[in-house]
Design a protein around this motif. Structure first.
Motif, mmCIF file in Angstrom:
data_model
loop_
_atom_site.group_PDB
_atom_site.id
_atom_site.type_symbol
_atom_site.label_atom_id
_atom_site.label_comp_id
_atom_site.label_asym_id
_atom_site.label_seq_id
_atom_site.Cartn_x
_atom_site.Cartn_y
_atom_site.Cartn_z
ATOM 1 N N MET A 1 63.509 51.663 44.053
ATOM 2 C CA MET A 1 62.714 52.765 44.584
ATOM 3 C C MET A 1 62.842 52.851 46.107
ATOM 4 O O MET A 1 62.907 53.942 46.679
ATOM 5 C CB MET A 1 61.249 52.594 44.193
ATOM 6 C CG MET A 1 60.953 52.823 42.715
ATOM 7 S SD MET A 1 61.290 54.516 42.164
ATOM 8 C CE MET A 1 62.932 54.317 41.431
ATOM 9 N N THR A 2 62.909 51.715 46.761
ATOM 10 C CA THR A 2 63.079 51.702 48.219
ATOM 11 C C THR A 2 64.405 52.335 48.606
ATOM 12 O O THR A 2 64.478 53.147 49.539
ATOM 13 C CB THR A 2 63.014 50.261 48.753
ATOM 14 O OG1 THR A 2 61.725 49.705 48.462
ATOM 15 C CG2 THR A 2 63.243 50.229 50.254
ATOM 16 N N ALA A 3 65.467 52.002 47.893
ATOM 17 C CA ALA A 3 66.791 52.567 48.175
ATOM 18 C C ALA A 3 66.787 54.077 47.962
ATOM 19 O O ALA A 3 67.365 54.834 48.760
ATOM 20 C CB ALA A 3 67.836 51.907 47.284
ATOM 21 N N TYR A 4 66.122 54.535 46.910
ATOM 22 C CA TYR A 4 66.084 55.966 46.593
ATOM 23 C C TYR A 4 65.351 56.746 47.681
ATOM 24 O O TYR A 4 65.870 57.745 48.209
ATOM 25 C CB TYR A 4 65.391 56.165 45.247
ATOM 26 C CG TYR A 4 65.284 57.616 44.811
ATOM 27 C CD1 TYR A 4 66.420 58.346 44.484
ATOM 28 C CD2 TYR A 4 64.045 58.239 44.694
ATOM 29 C CE1 TYR A 4 66.331 59.670 44.071
ATOM 30 C CE2 TYR A 4 63.944 59.557 44.282
ATOM 31 C CZ TYR A 4 65.093 60.263 43.965
ATOM 32 O OH TYR A 4 64.990 61.571 43.566
ATOM 33 N N PHE A 5 64.172 56.293 48.048
ATOM 34 C CA PHE A 5 63.388 57.023 49.045
ATOM 35 C C PHE A 5 63.987 56.899 50.441
ATOM 36 O O PHE A 5 63.880 57.831 51.242
ATOM 37 C CB PHE A 5 61.932 56.567 49.013
ATOM 38 C CG PHE A 5 61.208 56.954 47.754
ATOM 39 C CD1 PHE A 5 61.173 58.282 47.347
ATOM 40 C CD2 PHE A 5 60.580 56.005 46.968
ATOM 41 C CE1 PHE A 5 60.524 58.655 46.181
ATOM 42 C CE2 PHE A 5 59.928 56.366 45.793
ATOM 43 C CZ PHE A 5 59.901 57.701 45.399
ATOM 44 N N ASP A 6 64.622 55.792 50.733
ATOM 45 C CA ASP A 6 65.302 55.656 52.027
ATOM 46 C C ASP A 6 66.419 56.684 52.143
ATOM 47 O O ASP A 6 66.627 57.277 53.205
ATOM 48 C CB ASP A 6 65.880 54.245 52.193
ATOM 49 C CG ASP A 6 64.833 53.220 52.588
ATOM 50 O OD1 ASP A 6 63.690 53.624 52.894
ATOM 51 O OD2 ASP A 6 65.150 52.012 52.586
ATOM 52 N N TYR A 7 67.136 56.894 51.059
ATOM 53 C CA TYR A 7 68.218 57.889 51.078
ATOM 54 C C TYR A 7 67.645 59.290 51.280
ATOM 55 O O TYR A 7 68.118 60.053 52.126
ATOM 56 C CB TYR A 7 69.036 57.840 49.783
ATOM 57 C CG TYR A 7 70.056 58.954 49.747
ATOM 58 C CD1 TYR A 7 71.246 58.852 50.452
ATOM 59 C CD2 TYR A 7 69.800 60.143 49.055
ATOM 60 C CE1 TYR A 7 72.162 59.896 50.467
ATOM 61 C CE2 TYR A 7 70.700 61.180 49.069
ATOM 62 C CZ TYR A 7 71.884 61.051 49.775
ATOM 63 O OH TYR A 7 72.770 62.095 49.801
ATOM 64 N N LEU A 8 66.618 59.638 50.516
ATOM 65 C CA LEU A 8 66.044 60.980 50.602
ATOM 66 C C LEU A 8 65.444 61.264 51.977
ATOM 67 O O LEU A 8 65.472 62.407 52.449
ATOM 68 C CB LEU A 8 64.960 61.159 49.536
ATOM 69 C CG LEU A 8 65.405 61.159 48.073
ATOM 70 C CD1 LEU A 8 64.205 61.419 47.168
ATOM 71 C CD2 LEU A 8 66.497 62.190 47.809
ATOM 72 N N SER B 1 58.709 56.309 52.450
ATOM 73 C CA SER B 1 58.512 54.892 52.119
ATOM 74 C C SER B 1 57.132 54.659 51.515
ATOM 75 O O SER B 1 56.931 53.693 50.763
ATOM 76 C CB SER B 1 58.700 54.018 53.357
ATOM 77 O OG SER B 1 57.753 54.354 54.366
ATOM 78 N N GLN B 2 56.189 55.547 51.830
ATOM 79 C CA GLN B 2 54.843 55.424 51.268
ATOM 80 C C GLN B 2 54.830 55.637 49.756
ATOM 81 O O GLN B 2 53.855 55.291 49.081
ATOM 82 C CB GLN B 2 53.907 56.426 51.931
ATOM 83 C CG GLN B 2 53.659 56.163 53.409
ATOM 84 C CD GLN B 2 52.673 57.145 54.013
ATOM 85 O OE1 GLN B 2 52.077 57.967 53.325
ATOM 86 N NE2 GLN B 2 52.495 57.065 55.325
ATOM 87 N N LEU B 3 55.918 56.221 49.233
ATOM 88 C CA LEU B 3 55.983 56.495 47.796
ATOM 89 C C LEU B 3 56.522 55.309 46.998
ATOM 90 O O LEU B 3 56.476 55.331 45.767
ATOM 91 C CB LEU B 3 56.865 57.724 47.530
ATOM 92 C CG LEU B 3 56.423 59.030 48.180
ATOM 93 C CD1 LEU B 3 57.360 60.158 47.750
ATOM 94 C CD2 LEU B 3 54.987 59.374 47.807
ATOM 95 N N VAL B 4 57.048 54.306 47.691
ATOM 96 C CA VAL B 4 57.642 53.176 46.976
ATOM 97 C C VAL B 4 56.623 52.507 46.071
ATOM 98 O O VAL B 4 56.897 52.237 44.893
ATOM 99 C CB VAL B 4 58.241 52.151 47.968
ATOM 100 C CG1 VAL B 4 58.668 50.885 47.220
ATOM 101 C CG2 VAL B 4 59.427 52.754 48.705
ATOM 102 N N ALA B 5 55.435 52.238 46.594
ATOM 103 C CA ALA B 5 54.419 51.524 45.803
ATOM 104 C C ALA B 5 53.970 52.316 44.574
ATOM 105 O O ALA B 5 54.003 51.784 43.459
ATOM 106 C CB ALA B 5 53.230 51.166 46.684
ATOM 107 N N PRO B 6 53.541 53.606 44.727
ATOM 108 C CA PRO B 6 53.118 54.330 43.527
ATOM 109 C C PRO B 6 54.256 54.567 42.540
ATOM 110 O O PRO B 6 54.039 54.533 41.319
ATOM 111 C CB PRO B 6 52.568 55.650 44.076
ATOM 112 C CG PRO B 6 53.133 55.783 45.445
ATOM 113 C CD PRO B 6 53.283 54.387 45.955
ATOM 114 N N ALA B 7 55.466 54.806 43.042
ATOM 115 C CA ALA B 7 56.600 55.020 42.136
ATOM 116 C C ALA B 7 56.927 53.740 41.374
ATOM 117 O O ALA B 7 57.241 53.779 40.175
ATOM 118 C CB ALA B 7 57.816 55.496 42.922
ATOM 119 N N THR B 8 56.835 52.603 42.057
ATOM 120 C CA THR B 8 57.088 51.324 41.397
ATOM 121 C C THR B 8 56.053 51.067 40.311
ATOM 122 O O THR B 8 56.390 50.639 39.200
ATOM 123 C CB THR B 8 57.055 50.180 42.436
ATOM 124 O OG1 THR B 8 58.105 50.383 43.389
ATOM 125 C CG2 THR B 8 57.246 48.832 41.757
#
Length: 211
Positions: A101-108, A192-199
């Motif tokens: 999830m971190t890799a995905y949101f970092d890219y976006l 990056s704030q979305l990593v936790a809820p997405a995980t």
């Protein structure tokens, strides 16, 4: 975002590979919409940013919207590649989700303006845009399903997950809504704030497969 393509390296009239023209047009579209927004972007803007002729544009695309769809699909493939490279099926899926999830949101988050175009403008293209969005979502859902089902059990020694295609699509839909909400709230630069809820979402949905 730098857009890579997998077009065959055929030679064009100038001797330059056709895939190079195609890639430059996608980059040109990306720069144009980042500067002006999709609605205000013209084909003249795209070819100027790409440093190619209008004729070259029409060798690859018939309309501006077709070029946007190609950009959307290319950018989505790169986002999926970032997730794929971060996910190691040799390790427990439960421990891999946050990293992916971190890799995905970092890219976006690399280009918030283009992100808005890709997530919102694509919905305004009618059925062709919706079809492209469906293809991309199906590809992401398939990856999630295969990655989680192909991994070992969780970090506590629990069983491996068995995620159905419907559950995988539920995850994709939930993550897309989180991104759209961030865009609407002008928080696209801090995904990056979305990593936790997405995980938590991925883990919760996958956990249902154990029941």
């Amino acid at each position: 975002m730098s857009i890579a393509t997998e077009k065959p390296a055929l030679a064009g009239p100038s001797g330059e590979p056709v895939h190079e023209h195609y890639s430059r047009l996608l980059e040109g579209m990306a720069r144009a919409v980042a500067a002006k927004g999709y609605a205000e972007t013209t084909i003249a803007d795209i070819v100027r940013e790409a440093a190619v002729s209008r004729r070259t544009f029409y060798e690859h695309f018939t309309t501006k919207s077709e070029c946007l769809i190609a950009l959307y699909e290319a950018a989505s493939k790169l986002a999926l590649r970032a997730v794929s490279e971060a996910f190691d099926p040799a390790h427990p899926w439960h421990a891999q989700v946050e990293r992916a999830m971190t890799a995905y949101f970092d890219y976006l988050a690399q280009d918030p303006v283009l992100l808005r175009t890709l997530f919102i403008e694509i919905l305004g293209l009618g059925m062709p845009g919706l079809a492209a969005r469906r293809r991309v979502n199906d590809e992401i859902a398939s990856f999630i399903q295969l990655a989680i089902n192909g991994s070992s059990g969780n970090a506590h020694g629990g069983p491996a997950a068995h995620l159905t295609s419907e559950m995988a699509m539920t995850v994709v839909g939930g993550i897309n809504e989180l991104v759209l909400q961030s865009i609407e709230q002008n928080r696209a630069g801090d995904l990056s704030q979305l990593v936790a809820p997405a995980t938590r979402l991925v883990r919760a949905v996958a956990a249902e497969s154990f029941r």
